[in-house]
Write a protein that holds these residues in place. Structure first.
Motif, short mmCIF file in Angstrom:
data_model
loop_
_atom_site.label_atom_id
_atom_site.label_comp_id
_atom_site.label_asym_id
_atom_site.label_seq_id
_atom_site.Cartn_x
_atom_site.Cartn_y
_atom_site.Cartn_z
N ARG A 14 0.82 -1.20 0.00
CA ARG A 14 0.00 0.00 0.00
C ARG A 14 0.86 1.26 0.00
O ARG A 14 0.47 2.30 -0.55
CB ARG A 14 -0.94 -0.01 1.19
N GLY A 41 -3.98 -6.04 -8.29
CA GLY A 41 -5.30 -6.48 -7.86
C GLY A 41 -5.24 -7.67 -6.93
O GLY A 41 -6.17 -7.94 -6.17
N PHE A 43 -2.98 -7.95 -4.54
CA PHE A 43 -2.27 -7.58 -3.32
C PHE A 43 -2.96 -8.13 -2.08
O PHE A 43 -2.33 -8.60 -1.15
CB PHE A 43 -2.23 -6.04 -3.18
N GLY A 44 -4.29 -8.01 -2.02
CA GLY A 44 -5.00 -8.28 -0.79
C GLY A 44 -5.71 -9.60 -0.78
O GLY A 44 -5.49 -10.49 -1.60
N ASN A 48 -11.42 -9.16 -1.57
CA ASN A 48 -11.33 -7.74 -1.89
C ASN A 48 -10.82 -7.46 -3.30
O ASN A 48 -10.62 -6.30 -3.66
CB ASN A 48 -10.41 -7.03 -0.88
N ARG A 49 -10.61 -8.47 -4.11
CA ARG A 49 -10.05 -8.27 -5.44
C ARG A 49 -11.16 -8.11 -6.48
O ARG A 49 -12.22 -8.71 -6.35
CB ARG A 49 -9.18 -9.46 -5.83
N TRP A 296 -9.50 2.86 -2.28
CA TRP A 296 -9.30 1.52 -2.81
C TRP A 296 -7.96 0.94 -2.39
O TRP A 296 -7.80 -0.29 -2.30
CB TRP A 296 -9.41 1.54 -4.33
N LEU A 300 -7.32 -3.00 -0.66
CA LEU A 300 -6.49 -4.10 -1.17
C LEU A 300 -5.53 -4.57 -0.09
O LEU A 300 -4.33 -4.29 -0.10
CB LEU A 300 -5.71 -3.62 -2.42
N ARG A 301 -6.08 -5.29 0.87
CA ARG A 301 -5.23 -5.79 1.96
C ARG A 301 -5.78 -7.10 2.46
O ARG A 301 -6.89 -7.47 2.19
CB ARG A 301 -5.16 -4.76 3.08
#
Length: 301
Positions: A14, A41, A43-44, A48-49, A296, A300-301
């Motif tokens: 992030r 996309g 990352f998380g 959440n993608r 956003w 993404l976590r």
């Protein structure tokens, strides 16, 4: 357009995304949009993608160059003056040391104008395009923007899936054909009028021409949208490019809320179109353009 990948420098995901957003201040003289690619996309957590965000596949006839395809993010810079856009891009890269350039391409819109609420431009094949776009903001949003209840994560509502295709045009081969033959391949006159005589502002009745006597069955517009009264759910915003040495073509770009129902459905119908022998897609990618703001990044976590 500039596709960027995360550089070798480490750091929390992030944090480097925020570095990118902060660096966009360098392009304040021009309009800018950012789309995230598959790697960002992902990352998380899976919940959440963006659900449809994948690496763009190669379709029939494509010859994708990995060096000109995909990317962790896509930054699109637009402006009225090419010099301002170039300066903005050059100012961006030093401002985001956590990122490295993957590929870039410069585009332009010849005879760019608005008619009936639609943005029109002339492409390298000498045809005016953009007539298929919606004329109103409401229909544009309906085609392009992710809705609540669509199965996407909450943060993605109001965002859009962007498809970019770098398509090289065989302009010398194309220009050997007569204008009438070119119009039959496209399925419209150069100025946008329909081959069956329907005015630009109306839709042709393909059902009344089942054998393709007026508009050939393998013409581009007929395959792309067999029922012009039920257009594909996407919005186009494409640019011409000219790299020199005969490398000219189109930076095709479209936005939709559903990739399968939008671009992919159209692309599959276009397999075997008469225009295929004049086109070669060499790069591009799939991206998700988040809604305005930077909330956003935390999602993404």
């Amino acid at each position: 357009m500039v596709a960027l990948d995360r550089g070798a420098r480490g750091g929390e995901s992030r944090a480097i995304l925020r570095e990118l957003v902060s660096g966009l201040r360098a392009v304040e003289r021009a309009g800018v949009t950012v789309g995230v690619g598959l790697a960002v996309g992902a990352f998380g957590a899976a919940a959440n993608r963006p659900r449809q965000l994948v690496e763009m596949p190669a379709f029939a006839g494509d010859l994708l160059d990995p060096a000109r395809s995909h990317g962790d993010v896509l930054v699109q810079v637009a402006g009225d003056r090419a010099a301002d856009v170039r300066a903005a891009v050059e100012g961006l890269l030093p401002a985001v040391p956590g990122w490295r350039e993957r590929w870039r391409i410069e585009g332009f819109r010849a005879e760019n104008r608005e008619e009936g609420g639609r943005g029109l431009a002339r492409n390298p094949f000498h045809f005016t395009e953009g007539f298929g776009n919606p004329a109103g903001d409401g229909e544009t949003a309906d085609r392009a923007l992710v809705r609540a209840g669509q199965g996407e994560p909450e943060w993605a509502v109001g965002g859009s899936y962007q498809v970019v295709r770098i398509i090289r045009f065989a302009t010398e081969l194309w220009d050997k054909d007569s204008v009438s033959e070119q119009e039959r391949i496209i399925g419209r006159r150069r100025d946008g009028r329909w081959l069956d005589g329907a005015p630009v502002g109306e839709e042709p009745n393909f059902a009344a021409d089942p054998k393709g006597r007026l508009t050939p069955l393998d013409s581009h517009v007929r395959l792309a949208a067999p029922d012009r009264r039920d257009p594909p759910p996407l919005v186009r915003r494409s640019y011409s490019y000219d790299r020199g040495d005969g490398d000219t073509g189109l930076v095709f770009s479209c936005f939709q809320r559903d990739l399968a129902k939008g671009f992919e459905a159209v692309q599959k119908r276009l397999e075997g179109e008469a225009m295929a022998k004049y086109l070669l897609t060499t790069g591009g990618g799939y991206y998700f353009v988040p809604p305005p703001g930077d909330h956003w990044i935390d999602a993404l976590r």
